[in-house]
Design a protein around this motif. Structure first.
Motif, PDB file in Angstrom:
ATOM      1  N   PRO A 289      55.707  43.426  32.919  1.00  0.00           N
ATOM      2  CA  PRO A 289      56.724  42.024  32.978  1.00  0.00           C
ATOM      3  C   PRO A 289      56.022  40.914  33.042  1.00  0.00           C
ATOM      4  CG  PRO A 289      56.547  43.513  35.231  1.00  0.00           C
ATOM      5  CD  PRO A 289      55.667  44.158  34.292  1.00  0.00           C
ATOM      6  N   GLU A 290      56.648  39.886  32.783  1.00  0.00           N
ATOM      7  CA  GLU A 290      56.087  38.530  32.638  1.00  0.00           C
ATOM      8  C   GLU A 290      55.683  38.097  34.025  1.00  0.00           C
ATOM      9  OE1 GLU A 290      57.426  33.782  31.998  1.00  0.00           O
ATOM     10  OE2 GLU A 290      58.880  35.498  31.557  1.00  0.00           O
ATOM     11  N   ALA A 291      56.269  38.510  35.203  1.00  0.00           N
ATOM     12  CA  ALA A 291      56.080  38.278  36.415  1.00  0.00           C
ATOM     13  C   ALA A 291      54.416  38.602  37.110  1.00  0.00           C
ATOM     14  CB  ALA A 291      56.978  38.824  37.178  1.00  0.00           C
ATOM     15  N   CYS A 292      53.893  39.762  36.205  1.00  0.00           N
ATOM     16  CA  CYS A 292      52.712  40.255  36.576  1.00  0.00           C
ATOM     17  C   CYS A 292      51.589  39.104  36.083  1.00  0.00           C
ATOM     18  CB  CYS A 292      52.528  41.546  36.046  1.00  0.00           C
ATOM     19  SG  CYS A 292      53.502  42.796  37.032  1.00  0.00           S
ATOM     20  N   HIS A 293      51.879  38.572  34.966  1.00  0.00           N
ATOM     21  CA  HIS A 293      50.871  37.792  34.457  1.00  0.00           C
ATOM     22  C   HIS A 293      51.060  36.416  35.189  1.00  0.00           C
ATOM     23  CE1 HIS A 293      50.627  40.561  31.197  1.00  0.00           C
ATOM     24  NE2 HIS A 293      51.784  40.138  30.505  1.00  0.00           N
ATOM     25  N   ALA A 294      52.168  35.981  35.506  1.00  0.00           N
ATOM     26  CA  ALA A 294      52.274  34.741  36.221  1.00  0.00           C
ATOM     27  C   ALA A 294      51.782  35.030  37.716  1.00  0.00           C
ATOM     28  CB  ALA A 294      53.792  34.398  36.279  1.00  0.00           C
TER      29      ALA A 294
ATOM     30  N   PRO B 244      36.052  39.923  49.269  1.00  0.00           N
ATOM     31  CA  PRO B 244      37.280  40.500  49.541  1.00  0.00           C
ATOM     32  C   PRO B 244      38.270  39.890  48.742  1.00  0.00           C
ATOM     33  CG  PRO B 244      36.163  40.237  51.575  1.00  0.00           C
ATOM     34  CD  PRO B 244      35.307  39.581  50.479  1.00  0.00           C
ATOM     35  N   LEU B 245      38.244  38.344  48.593  1.00  0.00           N
ATOM     36  CA  LEU B 245      39.255  37.793  47.868  1.00  0.00           C
ATOM     37  C   LEU B 245      39.340  38.138  46.380  1.00  0.00           C
ATOM     38  CD1 LEU B 245      39.656  33.991  49.780  1.00  0.00           C
ATOM     39  CD2 LEU B 245      40.984  36.369  50.093  1.00  0.00           C
ATOM     40  N   GLN B 246      37.991  38.164  45.791  1.00  0.00           N
ATOM     41  CA  GLN B 246      37.972  38.667  44.504  1.00  0.00           C
ATOM     42  C   GLN B 246      38.438  40.068  44.180  1.00  0.00           C
ATOM     43  OE1 GLN B 246      33.781  37.462  43.158  1.00  0.00           O
ATOM     44  NE2 GLN B 246      35.034  36.170  41.658  1.00  0.00           N
ATOM     45  N   ARG B 247      38.227  40.973  45.248  1.00  0.00           N
ATOM     46  CA  ARG B 247      39.079  42.245  45.066  1.00  0.00           C
ATOM     47  C   ARG B 247      40.332  42.155  44.883  1.00  0.00           C
ATOM     48  NH1 ARG B 247      39.084  46.516  49.596  1.00  0.00           N
ATOM     49  NH2 ARG B 247      37.541  45.056  50.789  1.00  0.00           N
ATOM     50  N   GLU B 248      40.982  41.064  45.942  1.00  0.00           N
ATOM     51  CA  GLU B 248      42.412  40.925  45.715  1.00  0.00           C
ATOM     52  C   GLU B 248      42.772  40.515  44.196  1.00  0.00           C
ATOM     53  OE1 GLU B 248      45.063  41.132  48.035  1.00  0.00           O
ATOM     54  OE2 GLU B 248      44.049  41.377  49.957  1.00  0.00           O
ATOM     55  N   LEU B 249      42.117  39.544  43.925  1.00  0.00           N
ATOM     56  CA  LEU B 249      42.153  39.075  42.357  1.00  0.00           C
ATOM     57  C   LEU B 249      42.251  40.038  41.253  1.00  0.00           C
ATOM     58  CD1 LEU B 249      40.599  35.439  42.693  1.00  0.00           C
ATOM     59  CD2 LEU B 249      43.020  36.025  42.447  1.00  0.00           C
ATOM     60  N   LEU B 250      41.198  40.960  41.534  1.00  0.00           N
ATOM     61  CA  LEU B 250      40.993  41.937  40.690  1.00  0.00           C
ATOM     62  C   LEU B 250      42.197  42.968  40.527  1.00  0.00           C
ATOM     63  CD1 LEU B 250      37.174  42.579  41.050  1.00  0.00           C
ATOM     64  CD2 LEU B 250      38.212  41.871  38.913  1.00  0.00           C
ATOM     65  N   PHE B 251      42.648  43.247  41.826  1.00  0.00           N
ATOM     66  CA  PHE B 251      43.971  44.070  42.069  1.00  0.00           C
ATOM     67  C   PHE B 251      44.893  43.525  41.232  1.00  0.00           C
ATOM     68  CE2 PHE B 251      48.006  44.886  44.204  1.00  0.00           C
ATOM     69  CZ  PHE B 251      48.077  46.236  43.984  1.00  0.00           C
ATOM     70  N   TRP B 252      45.317  42.070  41.162  1.00  0.00           N
ATOM     71  CA  TRP B 252      46.339  41.702  40.637  1.00  0.00           C
ATOM     72  C   TRP B 252      46.188  41.725  38.956  1.00  0.00           C
ATOM     73  CZ3 TRP B 252      50.656  41.669  42.965  1.00  0.00           C
ATOM     74  CH2 TRP B 252      50.769  41.587  44.425  1.00  0.00           C
ATOM     75  N   ASP B 253      44.969  41.519  38.811  1.00  0.00           N
ATOM     76  CA  ASP B 253      44.543  41.606  37.233  1.00  0.00           C
ATOM     77  C   ASP B 253      44.794  42.923  36.544  1.00  0.00           C
ATOM     78  OD1 ASP B 253      43.490  40.637  34.954  1.00  0.00           O
ATOM     79  OD2 ASP B 253      41.485  40.510  35.236  1.00  0.00           O
ATOM     80  N   VAL B 254      44.513  43.626  37.403  1.00  0.00           N
ATOM     81  CA  VAL B 254      45.027  45.360  36.975  1.00  0.00           C
ATOM     82  C   VAL B 254      46.253  45.457  36.336  1.00  0.00           C
ATOM     83  CG1 VAL B 254      45.142  47.640  37.844  1.00  0.00           C
ATOM     84  CG2 VAL B 254      42.873  46.510  38.086  1.00  0.00           C
ATOM     85  N   LEU B 255      47.209  44.897  37.363  1.00  0.00           N
ATOM     86  CA  LEU B 255      48.492  44.862  37.084  1.00  0.00           C
ATOM     87  C   LEU B 255      49.102  44.133  35.758  1.00  0.00           C
ATOM     88  CD1 LEU B 255      50.097  44.830  40.639  1.00  0.00           C
ATOM     89  CD2 LEU B 255      49.114  46.727  39.353  1.00  0.00           C
ATOM     90  N   ASN B 256      47.980  43.602  35.070  1.00  0.00           N
ATOM     91  CA  ASN B 256      48.340  42.804  33.834  1.00  0.00           C
ATOM     92  C   ASN B 256      48.140  43.901  32.756  1.00  0.00           C
ATOM     93  OD1 ASN B 256      48.657  39.889  33.719  1.00  0.00           O
ATOM     94  ND2 ASN B 256      46.551  39.744  34.564  1.00  0.00           N
ATOM     95  N   PHE B 257      48.074  45.218  33.044  1.00  0.00           N
ATOM     96  CA  PHE B 257      48.328  46.531  32.177  1.00  0.00           C
ATOM     97  C   PHE B 257      49.422  47.354  32.522  1.00  0.00           C
ATOM     98  CE2 PHE B 257      44.046  44.706  31.590  1.00  0.00           C
ATOM     99  CZ  PHE B 257      43.786  44.790  30.398  1.00  0.00           C
ATOM    100  N   GLY B 258      49.843  47.978  31.536  1.00  0.00           N
ATOM    101  CA  GLY B 258      50.779  48.853  31.989  1.00  0.00           C
ATOM    102  C   GLY B 258      50.351  50.267  32.551  1.00  0.00           C
ATOM    103  N   SER B 259      51.138  50.939  33.175  1.00  0.00           N
ATOM    104  CA  SER B 259      50.845  52.293  33.612  1.00  0.00           C
ATOM    105  C   SER B 259      50.632  53.243  32.780  1.00  0.00           C
ATOM    106  CB  SER B 259      51.655  52.869  34.741  1.00  0.00           C
ATOM    107  OG  SER B 259      51.382  54.160  35.120  1.00  0.00           O
ATOM    108  N   TYR B 260      49.259  53.754  32.470  1.00  0.00           N
ATOM    109  CA  TYR B 260      49.051  54.626  31.416  1.00  0.00           C
ATOM    110  C   TYR B 260      48.584  56.015  32.085  1.00  0.00           C
ATOM    111  CZ  TYR B 260      49.173  50.890  27.957  1.00  0.00           C
ATOM    112  OH  TYR B 260      49.743  49.968  27.225  1.00  0.00           O
TER     113      TYR B 260
END
Length: 502
Positions: free
Chosen positions: A412-417, A324-340
């Motif tokens: 935004p830089e905020a998503c990478h951070a 479950p915690l890796q699922r959380e991390l993968l969600f935040w990783d997805v936001l390293n990309f823009g909305s296409y």
């Protein structure tokens, strides 16, 4: 947004290196050299057979760790590896040996995890690694089951390497036969390493090296001929080394595929037309992957993917279930990309050393989700029926990330951070021990980790909606559907006879 990177938790991950891990390995191995000696086992309740097979699986993993080029030729190449028997109680060295590869590790507990005091497999747990920090390029997957293994077999994923080193335990936990297991898993990877069972009902008839070879050939021959699932397969079977425990000797086999054709779905358990049989997946050694369209305007046309990247589709990744915690991390990783356009799960894959990758991002016929609509859509696909939860200390950057306007392809830089911050806060908690505590002593909660909108609602729907099926079965399904549709239409038609009193 008022975001300041310094407001978030430390953005540098804790140190983790191969040198540190291998020193730990040599220190804790029985003879100090990194090799494993098979332990002595108590008898009774068929535990000897299970423990002998367990020891041989460990010996096989030792061999691959000591001869890594046997498995992947280039140490810095990018490969996708599936381990269907990750222990959790020994250090994960292979991902550290191949830092650019992605390792998907399906957790399979040690035989004596819930009853270690019994001595059933005494000496088998060589490391106290259940709480150990896992490599960044390792994804901790849900436990294997018959349903998950057979559902994965109808997807278009294709691994570089598959490890089947604990086959006897896989057969016990999945309730599959040896031929069902091999037929479902071997066609999923270019190269497969397998150790056959030692005893019990699964080891019957495997008295010699020749019997093992015959069993593998026979199972893979039986597995062919499906419409969705394995259609045809050719391979080379070679012995790698001999493994010897106290009462059992087995061969570590390498199965090298040379040609493959599989009928595949669009994604995990997709059963609607035309997605239940979207492509015929074709491949020959040395050549590109081909996708033969089986329906629609492109029916009969083959698309050759000359730049196939080893990856696992997010629909399958989450459908099987991750920590479950890796699922959380993968969600935040997805936001390293823009909305296409078309941000469905089938357009996200896992690769690049355990990271999210966006594919098919330029569809001109699909709209682009914007603002909070995009965030809600992604949360729903990750089976989060609540607003995003910000890991401790990460609220400034993660809050600014989700409040981004999206829709303009910018990030935004905020998503990478936010992703880096979340990784440092949550990653130390992603361990085999924490997953085991979530699953329960008897693994009864494994199903709660599955995340899929396509999951069948009744047991009778499973074989058609998730597993392999033949052309005859497909015709029977459609015949039943047409008959039931015609019957329902007849019951809805008003009677033409004059009713009494009218």
């Amino acid at each position: 947004t008022g975001f300041n990177p310094g407001d978030c938790a430390p953005l540098r991950p804790p140190p983790s290196s191969y040198a540190v891990a291998v020193d730990f390995w040599r220190t804790h191995s029985p003879n100090g050299s990194g090799s494993v000696e098979a332990p002595d086992f108590v008898t009774g309740h068929n535990v000897t057979s299970v423990c002998e097979s367990f020891a041989l699986g460990d010996l096989a993993l030792d061999f691959l760790e000591q001869h890594p080029s046997e498995m992947i030729a280039a140490p810095f190449g990018e490969a996708l590896v599936l381990d269907l028997g990750f222990r959790g109680t020994r250090s994960a060295l292979l991902p550290l040996l191949f830092p650019n590869s992605t390792f998907v590790a399906a957790y399979l507990p040690d035989p004596d995890w819930s009853n270690s005091s019994s001595g059933a497999c005494s000496g088998s747990a060589l490391f106290s690694s259940a709480q150990e920090l896992l490599p960044l390029n390792l994804i901790l997957w849900n436990v294997p089951s018959g349903f998950r293994i057979r559902a994965l077999a109808t997807t278009m994923n294709f691994f570089e390497v598959l490890l089947l080193l604990r086959v006897e335990e896989l057969l016990n936990i999945s309730a599959l036969s040896l031929c069902e297991l091999l037929g479902s898993t071997v066609p999923m990877a270019r190269r497969v390493y397998v150790v056959l069972p030692c005893g019990g009902p699964h080891g019957v008839g495997l008295a010699s090296h020749r019997h093992e070879r015959v069993a593998i050939h026979s199972c893979l021959l039986q597995a062919q001929g499906y419409k969705v699932g394995l259609q045809s397969l050719s391979f080379v079977l070679e012995p790698v080394t001999t493994l010897t425990a106290r009462l059992c000797t087995r061969t570590l086999w390498r199965i090298e595929l040379t040609a493959l054709r599989r009928g595949v779905r669009q994604m995990w358990c997709k059963s609607g037309f035309p997605w239940r049989h979207k492509f015929d997946f074709m491949w020959k050694r040395g050549g590109p992957v081909g996708l033969n369209c089986t329906s629609g305007v492109h029916q009969g046309k083959v698309r050759w993917l000359t730049h196939w990247v080893p990856s696992l589709n997010f629909a399958e990744l989450l459908g099987w279930g991750v920590h479950p915690l890796q699922r959380e991390l993968l969600f935040w990783d997805v936001l390293n990309f823009g909305s296409y356009p078309d941000a469905g799960l089938s357009n996200w894959v896992l690769g690049a050393a355990g990271r999210a990758i966006r594919i098919d991002w330029d569809n001109p016929y699909m709209s682009v989700l914007k603002g909070s609509t995009y965030i809600r859509a992604m949360l729903g696909q990750f089976c989060f029926v609540r607003p995003p939860i910000f890991p401790g200390g990460c609220e400034p950057c993660c809050g600014a990330c989700v409040r981004h306007e999206w829709g303009n392809h910018s990030v935004p830089e905020a998503c990478h951070a936010c992703h880096t911050c979340s990784l440092n806060v949550l990653r130390p908690k992603v361990t085999a021990a924490s997953l085991h505590s979530l699953l329960g002593t008897t693994l009864e909660k494994a199903e709660t980790l599955e995340c899929s909108a396509e999951k069948p609602r009744s047991a009778t729907a499973v074989p058609y909606s998730c597993w392999s099926y033949t052309a005859e079965h497909d015709r029977k399904i459609w015949e039943d559907f047409r008959n039931s549709l015609a019957a329902s239409r007849r019951t809805r038609q008003p009677s033409l006879r004059k009713q009494p009193g009218l």
